[in-house]
Design a protein around this motif. Structure first.
Motif, PDB file in Angstrom:
ATOM      1  N   LEU A 227       0.825  -1.195   0.000  1.00 62.48           N
ATOM      2  CA  LEU A 227       0.000   0.000   0.000  1.00 62.48           C
ATOM      3  C   LEU A 227       0.864   1.252   0.000  1.00 62.48           C
ATOM      4  O   LEU A 227       1.977   1.266   0.532  1.00 62.48           O
ATOM      5  CB  LEU A 227      -0.916   0.015   1.230  1.00 62.48           C
ATOM      6  CG  LEU A 227      -1.941  -1.113   1.346  1.00 62.48           C
ATOM      7  CD1 LEU A 227      -2.748  -0.963   2.629  1.00 62.48           C
ATOM      8  CD2 LEU A 227      -2.872  -1.124   0.140  1.00 62.48           C
ATOM      9  N   TRP A 228       0.318   2.295  -0.589  1.00 62.77           N
ATOM     10  CA  TRP A 228       0.958   3.614  -0.573  1.00 62.77           C
ATOM     11  C   TRP A 228      -0.091   4.641  -0.210  1.00 62.77           C
ATOM     12  O   TRP A 228      -1.243   4.545  -0.637  1.00 62.77           O
ATOM     13  CB  TRP A 228       1.541   3.926  -1.958  1.00 62.77           C
ATOM     14  CG  TRP A 228       1.994   5.355  -2.101  1.00 62.77           C
ATOM     15  CD1 TRP A 228       3.220   5.861  -1.786  1.00 62.77           C
ATOM     16  CD2 TRP A 228       1.215   6.451  -2.590  1.00 62.77           C
ATOM     17  NE1 TRP A 228       3.251   7.205  -2.052  1.00 62.77           N
ATOM     18  CE2 TRP A 228       2.036   7.597  -2.542  1.00 62.77           C
ATOM     19  CE3 TRP A 228      -0.094   6.580  -3.050  1.00 62.77           C
ATOM     20  CZ2 TRP A 228       1.590   8.850  -2.950  1.00 62.77           C
ATOM     21  CZ3 TRP A 228      -0.543   7.822  -3.446  1.00 62.77           C
ATOM     22  CH2 TRP A 228       0.302   8.947  -3.399  1.00 62.77           C
ATOM     23  N   GLN A 229       0.292   5.617   0.628  1.00 62.61           N
ATOM     24  CA  GLN A 229      -0.624   6.694   0.973  1.00 62.61           C
ATOM     25  C   GLN A 229       0.156   7.987   1.118  1.00 62.61           C
ATOM     26  O   GLN A 229       1.345   7.976   1.430  1.00 62.61           O
ATOM     27  CB  GLN A 229      -1.394   6.364   2.248  1.00 62.61           C
ATOM     28  CG  GLN A 229      -0.532   5.980   3.429  1.00 62.61           C
ATOM     29  CD  GLN A 229      -1.352   5.504   4.603  1.00 62.61           C
ATOM     30  OE1 GLN A 229      -2.453   5.974   4.822  1.00 62.61           O
ATOM     31  NE2 GLN A 229      -0.816   4.572   5.391  1.00 62.61           N
ATOM     32  N   SER A 230      -0.517   9.099   0.885  1.00 64.89           N
ATOM     33  CA  SER A 230       0.184  10.374   0.791  1.00 64.89           C
ATOM     34  C   SER A 230       0.222  11.150   2.093  1.00 64.89           C
ATOM     35  O   SER A 230       0.924  12.153   2.173  1.00 64.89           O
ATOM     36  CB  SER A 230      -0.498  11.247  -0.270  1.00 64.89           C
ATOM     37  OG  SER A 230      -1.817  11.584   0.145  1.00 64.89           O
ATOM     38  N   HIS A 231      -0.508  10.727   3.133  1.00 62.31           N
ATOM     39  CA  HIS A 231      -0.699  11.629   4.260  1.00 62.31           C
ATOM     40  C   HIS A 231       0.293  11.440   5.394  1.00 62.31           C
ATOM     41  O   HIS A 231       0.148  12.044   6.452  1.00 62.31           O
ATOM     42  CB  HIS A 231      -2.127  11.522   4.796  1.00 62.31           C
ATOM     43  CG  HIS A 231      -2.584  10.127   5.072  1.00 62.31           C
ATOM     44  ND1 HIS A 231      -2.171   9.410   6.165  1.00 62.31           N
ATOM     45  CD2 HIS A 231      -3.422   9.319   4.389  1.00 62.31           C
ATOM     46  CE1 HIS A 231      -2.752   8.219   6.147  1.00 62.31           C
ATOM     47  NE2 HIS A 231      -3.509   8.140   5.083  1.00 62.31           N
ATOM     48  N   GLY A 232       1.310  10.602   5.215  1.00 64.26           N
ATOM     49  CA  GLY A 232       2.423  10.598   6.149  1.00 64.26           C
ATOM     50  C   GLY A 232       2.293   9.701   7.353  1.00 64.26           C
ATOM     51  O   GLY A 232       3.260   9.522   8.089  1.00 64.26           O
ATOM     52  N   THR A 233       1.109   9.124   7.609  1.00 60.72           N
ATOM     53  CA  THR A 233       1.004   8.195   8.723  1.00 60.72           C
ATOM     54  C   THR A 233       1.523   6.824   8.301  1.00 60.72           C
ATOM     55  O   THR A 233       1.747   6.565   7.128  1.00 60.72           O
ATOM     56  CB  THR A 233      -0.452   8.079   9.206  1.00 60.72           C
ATOM     57  OG1 THR A 233      -1.274   7.675   8.111  1.00 60.72           O
ATOM     58  CG2 THR A 233      -0.951   9.407   9.744  1.00 60.72           C
ATOM     59  N   GLU A 234       1.688   5.945   9.261  1.00 65.20           N
ATOM     60  CA  GLU A 234       2.290   4.638   8.983  1.00 65.20           C
ATOM     61  C   GLU A 234       1.412   3.837   8.018  1.00 65.20           C
ATOM     62  O   GLU A 234       0.199   3.749   8.175  1.00 65.20           O
ATOM     63  CB  GLU A 234       2.462   3.859  10.286  1.00 65.20           C
ATOM     64  CG  GLU A 234       3.150   2.516  10.107  1.00 65.20           C
ATOM     65  CD  GLU A 234       3.359   1.806  11.425  1.00 65.20           C
ATOM     66  OE1 GLU A 234       3.832   0.655  11.406  1.00 65.20           O
ATOM     67  OE2 GLU A 234       3.041   2.416  12.469  1.00 65.20           O
ATOM     68  N   THR A 235       2.051   3.259   7.028  1.00 62.95           N
ATOM     69  CA  THR A 235       1.336   2.456   6.041  1.00 62.95           C
ATOM     70  C   THR A 235       1.328   1.003   6.476  1.00 62.95           C
ATOM     71  O   THR A 235       2.382   0.423   6.726  1.00 62.95           O
ATOM     72  CB  THR A 235       1.999   2.583   4.658  1.00 62.95           C
ATOM     73  OG1 THR A 235       2.016   3.957   4.269  1.00 62.95           O
ATOM     74  CG2 THR A 235       1.228   1.778   3.624  1.00 62.95           C
ATOM     75  N   PRO A 236       0.159   0.381   6.582  1.00 64.53           N
ATOM     76  CA  PRO A 236       0.093  -1.012   7.043  1.00 64.53           C
ATOM     77  C   PRO A 236       0.800  -1.955   6.071  1.00 64.53           C
ATOM     78  O   PRO A 236       0.701  -1.804   4.851  1.00 64.53           O
ATOM     79  CB  PRO A 236      -1.415  -1.297   7.079  1.00 64.53           C
ATOM     80  CG  PRO A 236      -2.067   0.042   7.126  1.00 64.53           C
ATOM     81  CD  PRO A 236      -1.170   0.957   6.352  1.00 64.53           C
ATOM     82  N   PRO A 237       1.513  -2.959   6.595  1.00 66.79           N
ATOM     83  CA  PRO A 237       2.176  -3.936   5.724  1.00 66.79           C
ATOM     84  C   PRO A 237       1.193  -4.991   5.247  1.00 66.79           C
ATOM     85  O   PRO A 237       0.123  -5.184   5.816  1.00 66.79           O
ATOM     86  CB  PRO A 237       3.234  -4.547   6.641  1.00 66.79           C
ATOM     87  CG  PRO A 237       2.623  -4.460   8.015  1.00 66.79           C
ATOM     88  CD  PRO A 237       1.823  -3.180   8.021  1.00 66.79           C
ATOM     89  N   GLY A 238       1.564  -5.693   4.190  1.00 65.89           N
ATOM     90  CA  GLY A 238       0.749  -6.777   3.672  1.00 65.89           C
ATOM     91  C   GLY A 238       0.716  -6.766   2.163  1.00 65.89           C
ATOM     92  O   GLY A 238       1.347  -5.918   1.515  1.00 65.89           O
ATOM     93  N   GLU A 239      -0.019  -7.715   1.597  1.00 66.98           N
ATOM     94  CA  GLU A 239      -0.219  -7.778   0.153  1.00 66.98           C
ATOM     95  C   GLU A 239      -1.702  -7.605  -0.138  1.00 66.98           C
ATOM     96  O   GLU A 239      -2.528  -8.394   0.342  1.00 66.98           O
ATOM     97  CB  GLU A 239       0.282  -9.117  -0.399  1.00 66.98           C
ATOM     98  CG  GLU A 239       1.795  -9.254  -0.380  1.00 66.98           C
ATOM     99  CD  GLU A 239       2.245 -10.497  -1.117  1.00 66.98           C
ATOM    100  OE1 GLU A 239       2.431 -10.423  -2.351  1.00 66.98           O
ATOM    101  OE2 GLU A 239       2.403 -11.537  -0.461  1.00 66.98           O
ATOM    102  N   PHE A 240      -2.033  -6.587  -0.922  1.00 64.74           N
ATOM    103  CA  PHE A 240      -3.412  -6.180  -1.117  1.00 64.74           C
ATOM    104  C   PHE A 240      -3.733  -6.017  -2.597  1.00 64.74           C
ATOM    105  O   PHE A 240      -2.833  -5.963  -3.440  1.00 64.74           O
ATOM    106  CB  PHE A 240      -3.675  -4.863  -0.378  1.00 64.74           C
ATOM    107  CG  PHE A 240      -3.373  -4.933   1.100  1.00 64.74           C
ATOM    108  CD1 PHE A 240      -4.315  -5.402   1.997  1.00 64.74           C
ATOM    109  CD2 PHE A 240      -2.136  -4.539   1.587  1.00 64.74           C
ATOM    110  CE1 PHE A 240      -4.043  -5.474   3.350  1.00 64.74           C
ATOM    111  CE2 PHE A 240      -1.844  -4.613   2.947  1.00 64.74           C
ATOM    112  CZ  PHE A 240      -2.805  -5.078   3.830  1.00 64.74           C
ATOM    113  N   THR A 241      -5.030  -5.941  -2.896  1.00 63.76           N
ATOM    114  CA  THR A 241      -5.472  -5.721  -4.275  1.00 63.76           C
ATOM    115  C   THR A 241      -6.280  -4.446  -4.445  1.00 63.76           C
ATOM    116  O   THR A 241      -6.309  -3.882  -5.528  1.00 63.76           O
ATOM    117  CB  THR A 241      -6.320  -6.907  -4.772  1.00 63.76           C
ATOM    118  OG1 THR A 241      -7.469  -7.065  -3.926  1.00 63.76           O
ATOM    119  CG2 THR A 241      -5.505  -8.198  -4.758  1.00 63.76           C
ATOM    120  N   GLU A 242      -6.976  -3.987  -3.390  1.00 63.68           N
ATOM    121  CA  GLU A 242      -7.797  -2.768  -3.466  1.00 63.68           C
ATOM    122  C   GLU A 242      -7.807  -2.083  -2.116  1.00 63.68           C
ATOM    123  O   GLU A 242      -7.534  -2.703  -1.079  1.00 63.68           O
ATOM    124  CB  GLU A 242      -9.249  -3.091  -3.857  1.00 63.68           C
ATOM    125  CG  GLU A 242      -9.483  -3.326  -5.322  1.00 63.68           C
ATOM    126  CD  GLU A 242     -10.976  -3.345  -5.662  1.00 63.68           C
ATOM    127  OE1 GLU A 242     -11.805  -2.989  -4.802  1.00 63.68           O
ATOM    128  OE2 GLU A 242     -11.302  -3.728  -6.796  1.00 63.68           O
TER     129      GLU A 242
END
Length: 369
Positions: A227-242
């Motif tokens: 996952l990628w997110q722009s707001h600077g908080t911690e990004t959860p690990p894992g393998e995702f599709t949506e």
């Protein structure tokens, strides 16, 4: 201030939609040539067999064939092709809650107040009615707009979403090559871009899904499932599709078909709002699921059979007995989707804060859409 502006806009938008009721105002624009062989591979279309397929079926069953036309099963167990053109996608604006249905023949119709003009006559894959007007993605990947200024030379896109990004109209395309960008209209809201700001902001990485959310947030799933997110908080690990994302909830669909919801994101961490996701998070048992989306108050998912399940941000059930779906999209207080028979359906819940969010109620669309 951003959340205060958002709350005021949502109250005004909600009052407008309630005043319109289910009849709404459909914009007059429709484009695309008459069906002549159709456009296969539609995002929301349940793909069946070839027209006139001899495949056995159950009486009353309905599906969309590879040409984008509805097939129904007759009493003798054979498929019969109709002239109903199946919906391809439904676009919900997450700022004002307007809705657009795009069909397999490239035509579209939109519900809500349109401040701009018509799109050029083209065959469209997706059309959205944003605050500044209509934005469309043609079948050959070009982004066109009426009311929003887009730069020349954008590469072909596979999809897009438009919303308010840092008080500019933002169009956020996922390009065919897997790259993702936020495209800002510096003429919107009478606030030109500063001289050192680029109108096109490209995000690093290769993405399979990426989009923007009201008030300047962006999120995506990389090609490797991270996952990628722009707001600077911690990004959860894992393998995702949506992902299903708003400024009050963040859930993701795992490669195994499960759904995980995470800590409150941008709005909660920066404003201290405690009801962003409530004391609990939505939990989805059953599955496996194959698609998820979010409104301002709920996360919804469709399972492998197309059944729709919705949960409020605090985990409360929001039942919808609405048939089977191939595609769903949420935004504002609206959830829309494409059913397996190619028809579109929309639902609306009241409220924005958790103590105001009610159950979904159907919002009628014009016949044939």
């Amino acid at each position: 201030m951003a959340l205060e502006r958002r709350a005021a806009r949502l109250v005004a938008a909600g009052a407008t939609m309630l005043a319109m009721g289910c009849s709404g105002k459909w914009t007059a624009q429709e484009s695309g040539a008459a069906m002549a062989g159709g456009a296969g591979g539609s995002e929301g279309t349940a793909q069946g067999g070839d027209p006139g397929s001899a495949e056995a079926c159950a009486a009353g069953e309905a599906r969309c064939n590879a040409s984008g036309l509805r097939e129904t099963c007759t009493s003798d167990g054979a498929w019969s092709v109709s002239d109903f053109v199946c919906a391809r996608s439904v676009a919900v604006d997450d700022e004002v809650g307007s809705t657009c249905v795009t069909k397999a023949d490239g035509s579209y119709r939109c519900w809500g107040d349109d401040p701009g003009g018509a799109l050029p006559a083209e065959r469209y894959r997706r059309v959205q009615l944003a605050r500044q007007g209509l934005i469309g993605l043609t079948e050959d990947g070009r982004l066109l707009a009426a009311g929003t200024v887009l730069p020349d030379g954008l590469p072909p896109a596979s999809t897009f979403r438009a919303t308010n990004m840092w008080d500019y109209t933002g169009v956020c395309p996922l390009f065919v090559d897997g790259s993702f960008a936020v495209v800002l209209d510096g003429t919107s809201f009478n606030r030109p871009l500063p001289p050192d700001e680029d109108a096109v902001r490209r995000m690093e990485g290769s993405f399979t899904q990426a989009f923007c959310v009201f008030e300047g947030l962006a999120v995506g799933v990389r090609s490797d499932g991270s996952l990628w997110q722009s707001h600077g908080t911690e990004t959860p690990p894992g393998e995702f599709t949506e992902v299903a994302f708003s400024n009050r909830i963040f859930c993701a669909l795992t490669k195994a078909g499960g759904i995980r919801c995470f800590e409150p994101n941008f709005a909660c961490s920066r404003t201290g709002i405690v009801d962003c996701a409530g004391p609990e998070y939505p939990e989805f048992s059953g599955g496996p699921y194959r698609s998820i989306t979010a409104t301002d108050g709920a996360v919804c998912a469709i399972d492998a059979e197309g059944a729709l399940t919705c949960r409020r941000y605090d985990g409360a059930d929001m039942p919808i007995d609405a048939g089977r779906f191939t595609f769903i999209e949420g935004g504002n207080s609206v959830l829309c989707g494409v059913r397996t028979d190619g028809s579109a359906a929309c639902f609306r819940h009241g409220g924005w804060s958790l103590d105001e969010v009610g159950q979904f109620v159907p919002a009628a669309l014009d016949p044939g859409w």
